[in-house]
Design a protein around this motif. Structure first.
Motif, PDB file in Angstrom:
ATOM      1  N   ASP A   1     -27.252  76.640   6.893  1.00  0.00           N
ATOM      2  CA  ASP A   1     -28.676  76.702   7.196  1.00  0.00           C
ATOM      3  C   ASP A   1     -29.502  76.273   5.990  1.00  0.00           C
ATOM      4  O   ASP A   1     -28.989  76.141   4.878  1.00  0.00           O
ATOM      5  CB  ASP A   1     -29.064  78.123   7.627  1.00  0.00           C
ATOM      6  CG  ASP A   1     -30.398  78.151   8.378  1.00  0.00           C
ATOM      7  OD1 ASP A   1     -30.837  77.090   8.868  1.00  0.00           O
ATOM      8  OD2 ASP A   1     -31.010  79.235   8.456  1.00  0.00           O
ATOM      9  N   ILE A   2     -30.787  76.085   6.257  1.00  0.00           N
ATOM     10  CA  ILE A   2     -31.734  75.727   5.196  1.00  0.00           C
ATOM     11  C   ILE A   2     -31.971  76.933   4.288  1.00  0.00           C
ATOM     12  O   ILE A   2     -32.160  78.050   4.770  1.00  0.00           O
ATOM     13  CB  ILE A   2     -33.093  75.309   5.822  1.00  0.00           C
ATOM     14  CG1 ILE A   2     -32.964  74.019   6.625  1.00  0.00           C
ATOM     15  CG2 ILE A   2     -34.168  75.201   4.753  1.00  0.00           C
ATOM     16  CD1 ILE A   2     -32.822  72.769   5.811  1.00  0.00           C
ATOM     17  N   VAL A   3     -31.960  76.674   2.997  1.00  0.00           N
ATOM     18  CA  VAL A   3     -32.353  77.684   2.008  1.00  0.00           C
ATOM     19  C   VAL A   3     -33.490  77.075   1.192  1.00  0.00           C
ATOM     20  O   VAL A   3     -33.391  75.923   0.757  1.00  0.00           O
ATOM     21  CB  VAL A   3     -31.190  78.052   1.072  1.00  0.00           C
ATOM     22  CG1 VAL A   3     -31.632  79.138   0.084  1.00  0.00           C
ATOM     23  CG2 VAL A   3     -29.971  78.517   1.862  1.00  0.00           C
ATOM     24  N   SER A   4     -34.552  77.856   1.024  1.00  0.00           N
ATOM     25  CA  SER A   4     -35.647  77.362   0.183  1.00  0.00           C
ATOM     26  C   SER A   4     -35.846  78.331  -0.974  1.00  0.00           C
ATOM     27  O   SER A   4     -35.377  78.099  -2.083  1.00  0.00           O
ATOM     28  CB  SER A   4     -36.905  77.211   1.036  1.00  0.00           C
ATOM     29  OG  SER A   4     -37.978  76.845   0.227  1.00  0.00           O
ATOM     30  N   THR A   5     -36.505  79.454  -0.726  1.00  0.00           N
ATOM     31  CA  THR A   5     -36.653  80.457  -1.793  1.00  0.00           C
ATOM     32  C   THR A   5     -35.417  81.348  -1.894  1.00  0.00           C
ATOM     33  O   THR A   5     -35.220  82.022  -2.898  1.00  0.00           O
ATOM     34  CB  THR A   5     -37.861  81.364  -1.497  1.00  0.00           C
ATOM     35  OG1 THR A   5     -37.610  82.026  -0.236  1.00  0.00           O
ATOM     36  CG2 THR A   5     -39.147  80.579  -1.401  1.00  0.00           C
ATOM     37  N   GLY A   6     -34.620  81.393  -0.854  1.00  0.00           N
ATOM     38  CA  GLY A   6     -33.448  82.270  -0.813  1.00  0.00           C
ATOM     39  C   GLY A   6     -33.780  83.656  -0.280  1.00  0.00           C
ATOM     40  O   GLY A   6     -32.920  84.522  -0.154  1.00  0.00           O
ATOM     41  N   ARG A   7     -35.068  83.853   0.075  1.00  0.00           N
ATOM     42  CA  ARG A   7     -35.515  85.176   0.500  1.00  0.00           C
ATOM     43  C   ARG A   7     -34.848  85.649   1.792  1.00  0.00           C
ATOM     44  O   ARG A   7     -34.439  86.806   1.901  1.00  0.00           O
ATOM     45  CB  ARG A   7     -37.042  85.135   0.666  1.00  0.00           C
ATOM     46  CG  ARG A   7     -37.615  86.453   1.009  1.00  0.00           C
ATOM     47  CD  ARG A   7     -39.121  86.448   1.047  1.00  0.00           C
ATOM     48  NE  ARG A   7     -39.538  87.661   1.744  1.00  0.00           N
ATOM     49  CZ  ARG A   7     -40.701  87.812   2.337  1.00  0.00           C
ATOM     50  NH1 ARG A   7     -41.584  86.834   2.324  1.00  0.00           N
ATOM     51  NH2 ARG A   7     -40.996  88.942   2.949  1.00  0.00           N
ATOM     52  N   THR A   8     -34.701  84.744   2.756  1.00  0.00           N
ATOM     53  CA  THR A   8     -34.118  85.135   4.053  1.00  0.00           C
ATOM     54  C   THR A   8     -32.672  85.579   3.866  1.00  0.00           C
ATOM     55  O   THR A   8     -32.244  86.582   4.438  1.00  0.00           O
ATOM     56  CB  THR A   8     -34.212  83.984   5.072  1.00  0.00           C
ATOM     57  OG1 THR A   8     -35.544  83.478   5.065  1.00  0.00           O
ATOM     58  CG2 THR A   8     -33.853  84.443   6.464  1.00  0.00           C
TER      59      THR A   8
ATOM     60  N   ARG B   1     -43.957  72.903   9.028  1.00  0.00           N
ATOM     61  CA  ARG B   1     -43.868  73.048   7.572  1.00  0.00           C
ATOM     62  C   ARG B   1     -44.217  71.801   6.765  1.00  0.00           C
ATOM     63  O   ARG B   1     -44.877  71.883   5.744  1.00  0.00           O
ATOM     64  CB  ARG B   1     -42.445  73.430   7.198  1.00  0.00           C
ATOM     65  CG  ARG B   1     -42.176  74.889   7.296  1.00  0.00           C
ATOM     66  CD  ARG B   1     -40.866  75.188   6.593  1.00  0.00           C
ATOM     67  NE  ARG B   1     -40.661  76.602   6.478  1.00  0.00           N
ATOM     68  CZ  ARG B   1     -40.029  77.328   7.384  1.00  0.00           C
ATOM     69  NH1 ARG B   1     -39.538  76.764   8.461  1.00  0.00           N
ATOM     70  NH2 ARG B   1     -39.898  78.626   7.212  1.00  0.00           N
TER      71      ARG B   1
ATOM     72  N   GLY C   1     -32.357  79.216  15.831  1.00  0.00           N
ATOM     73  CA  GLY C   1     -33.166  79.936  14.849  1.00  0.00           C
ATOM     74  C   GLY C   1     -32.507  81.266  14.546  1.00  0.00           C
ATOM     75  O   GLY C   1     -31.481  81.610  15.148  1.00  0.00           O
ATOM     76  N   SER C   2     -33.093  82.012  13.586  1.00  0.00           N
ATOM     77  CA  SER C   2     -32.527  83.303  13.153  1.00  0.00           C
ATOM     78  C   SER C   2     -31.022  83.187  12.948  1.00  0.00           C
ATOM     79  O   SER C   2     -30.264  84.098  13.319  1.00  0.00           O
ATOM     80  CB  SER C   2     -32.850  84.406  14.161  1.00  0.00           C
ATOM     81  OG  SER C   2     -34.247  84.538  14.300  1.00  0.00           O
ATOM     82  N   VAL C   3     -30.606  82.099  12.336  1.00  0.00           N
ATOM     83  CA  VAL C   3     -29.178  81.813  12.152  1.00  0.00           C
ATOM     84  C   VAL C   3     -28.517  82.898  11.292  1.00  0.00           C
ATOM     85  O   VAL C   3     -27.341  83.240  11.485  1.00  0.00           O
ATOM     86  CB  VAL C   3     -29.014  80.408  11.494  1.00  0.00           C
ATOM     87  CG1 VAL C   3     -27.567  80.071  11.232  1.00  0.00           C
ATOM     88  CG2 VAL C   3     -29.634  79.353  12.399  1.00  0.00           C
ATOM     89  N   GLU C   4     -29.326  83.478  10.379  1.00  0.00           N
ATOM     90  CA  GLU C   4     -28.786  84.510   9.469  1.00  0.00           C
ATOM     91  C   GLU C   4     -28.275  85.736  10.215  1.00  0.00           C
ATOM     92  O   GLU C   4     -27.505  86.529   9.662  1.00  0.00           O
ATOM     93  CB  GLU C   4     -29.860  84.926   8.445  1.00  0.00           C
ATOM     94  CG  GLU C   4     -30.214  83.869   7.415  1.00  0.00           C
ATOM     95  CD  GLU C   4     -31.208  82.826   7.925  1.00  0.00           C
ATOM     96  OE1 GLU C   4     -31.612  82.906   9.108  1.00  0.00           O
ATOM     97  OE2 GLU C   4     -31.562  81.926   7.141  1.00  0.00           O
TER      98      GLU C   4
ATOM     99  N   LYS D   1     -27.971  75.377  13.103  1.00  0.00           N
ATOM    100  CA  LYS D   1     -28.861  74.497  13.875  1.00  0.00           C
ATOM    101  C   LYS D   1     -28.410  73.052  13.706  1.00  0.00           C
ATOM    102  O   LYS D   1     -29.006  72.154  14.275  1.00  0.00           O
ATOM    103  CB  LYS D   1     -30.268  74.577  13.253  1.00  0.00           C
ATOM    104  CG  LYS D   1     -31.276  75.442  13.893  1.00  0.00           C
ATOM    105  CD  LYS D   1     -32.580  75.216  13.095  1.00  0.00           C
ATOM    106  CE  LYS D   1     -33.761  75.886  13.694  1.00  0.00           C
ATOM    107  NZ  LYS D   1     -34.967  75.719  12.890  1.00  0.00           N
TER     108      LYS D   1
HETATM  109  O1  LIG Z   1     -34.889  80.479   1.752  1.00  0.00           O
HETATM  110  P1  LIG Z   1     -36.126  80.829   2.536  1.00  0.00           P
HETATM  111  O2  LIG Z   1     -37.387  80.513   1.776  1.00  0.00           O
HETATM  112  O3  LIG Z   1     -36.114  82.230   3.043  1.00  0.00           O
HETATM  113  O4  LIG Z   1     -36.219  79.837   3.793  1.00  0.00           O
HETATM  114  C1  LIG Z   1     -35.112  79.620   4.627  1.00  0.00           C
HETATM  115  C2  LIG Z   1     -35.337  80.132   6.006  1.00  0.00           C
HETATM  116  O5  LIG Z   1     -36.427  79.439   6.615  1.00  0.00           O
HETATM  117  C3  LIG Z   1     -35.977  78.823   7.823  1.00  0.00           C
HETATM  118  O6  LIG Z   1     -36.149  79.643   8.912  1.00  0.00           O
HETATM  119  P2  LIG Z   1     -37.481  79.640   9.800  1.00  0.00           P
HETATM  120  O7  LIG Z   1     -38.553  80.395   9.091  1.00  0.00           O
HETATM  121  O8  LIG Z   1     -37.821  78.217  10.158  1.00  0.00           O
HETATM  122  O9  LIG Z   1     -37.077  80.452  11.039  1.00  0.00           O
HETATM  123  P3  LIG Z   1     -35.914  80.204  12.088  1.00  0.00           P
HETATM  124  O10 LIG Z   1     -34.873  81.208  11.718  1.00  0.00           O
HETATM  125  O11 LIG Z   1     -36.532  80.465  13.391  1.00  0.00           O
HETATM  126  O12 LIG Z   1     -35.390  78.793  11.941  1.00  0.00           O
HETATM  127  C4  LIG Z   1     -34.488  78.612   7.582  1.00  0.00           C
HETATM  128  O13 LIG Z   1     -33.789  78.448   8.816  1.00  0.00           O
HETATM  129  C5  LIG Z   1     -34.097  79.864   6.847  1.00  0.00           C
HETATM  130  O14 LIG Z   1     -33.884  80.932   7.731  1.00  0.00           O
END
Ligand SMILES: O=P(O)(O)OC[C@H]1O[C@H](OP(=O)(O)OP(=O)(O)O)[C@H](O)[C@@H]1O
Ligand SMILES: Nc1ncnc2c1ncn2[C@@H]1O[C@H](COP(=O)(O)OP(=O)(O)OP(=O)(O)O)[C@@H](O)[C@H]1O
Length: 216
Positions: free
Chosen positions: A158-165, A15, A142-145, A119
């Motif tokens: 976990d990381i949040v960027s757009t919040g979409r996941t 990324r 990964g797929s922590v959600e 993670k």
């Molecule tokens: O807020 P968002 O824009 O949706 O981004 C956040 C997501 O992106 C990353 O996952 P990644 O795509 O790296 O997959 P992973 O679950 O395998 O870590 C992160 O772990 C979140 O799941």
């Protein structure tokens, strides 16, 4: 230190890579073809400059820099906080912004000693300790959600960027733990031994960050 006395920079594949390349381009570096195009080369030299890049997994950047395989590195603050490596953090490059947050299902109920999937076990443990809360941290890669949806954990860090996941998995952000951008880091010995070269690159990058407020 580094390769052949050249200044060596560990670049994170994935990324951050494109954002970091843009920043280096803006700083006036001629980027070699192998960096810009699809290539499997892991050590790339910059023509006309005393500079080489190592292409590594993001999580390995602090390791390469701490051990002197690279003099400098570009890495997310999340990885830096988690890895706790003995390196200098020189500059906030203000690229690849995101945040590290606590999240869970909307109907989450407090429980004694909740399970938290992540993670980032060190960051999570430190943060909950500071809150005076006892938790059981479960490490995932990964797929922590998935964790709160399957009963593996009560909450996630976990990381949040757009919040979409989070949204698409019916989860909500509960608290921001820290904001994350990518940083320029340096090996401690290199910082002193190659101060001129490092200083020059630092100045070029700092100028771009200042002028542009970072490239997103
Ligand atoms: O807020 P968002 O824009 O949706 O981004 C956040 C997501 O992106 C990353 O996952 P990644 O795509 O790296 O997959 P992973 O679950 O395998 O870590 C992160 O772990 C979140 O799941
Ligand atoms: N939406 C995002 N999700 C994850 N990381 C992000 C996001 N936005 C920016 N970042 C930054 O990018 C870095 C992760 O990059 P990337 O996903 O390529 O690596 P990775 O986690 O090692 O991936 P993988 O394990 O899937 O190869 C993080 O350390 C963080 O600083």
């Amino acid at each position: 230190m580094g390769i052949d006395g050249r200044l060596t920079v560990a670049m994170p594949k994935g990324r951050i890579f494109r954002d970091a390349l843009n920043l280096l381009g803006e700083a006036g570096l001629t980027l070699p073809r192998e960096l810009v195009e699809d290539s499997r080369k892991l050590i790339v030299e910059v023509p006309g400059e005393d500079l080489s890049f190592l292409l590594v997994k993001p999580v390995d950047v602090p390791t390469c820099v701490e051990h002197g395989a690279a003099d400098l590195g570009v890495v997310g603050k999340d990885v830096l906080l988690e890895e706790e490596r003995d390196v200098y953090e020189l500059l906030d490059l203000q690229i690849s912004p995101c945040r590290l947050s606590l999240a869970g299902t909307t109907d989450w109920q407090p429980v004694l000693n909740p399970k938290v999937a992540t993670k980032y076990p060190r960051i999570a443990n430190r943060w909950f300790r500071k809150q005076g809360q006892q938790v059981e941290v479960i490490c995932l890669n990964g797929s922590v959600e998935l964790a709160p949806l399957t009963g593996l954990a009560d909450r996630i860090v976990d990381i949040v960027s757009t919040g979409r996941t989070l949204r698409e998995n019916g989860l909500v952000e509960m608290e921001e733990i820290t904001r994350v951008t990518s940083r320029l880091i340096a090996n401690r010995a290199s910082y002193h031994l190659k101060s001129r070269q490092i200083g020059e690159l630092y100045e070029r990058l700092a100028q771009v960050v200042k002028e542009e407020g970072g490239l997103q």
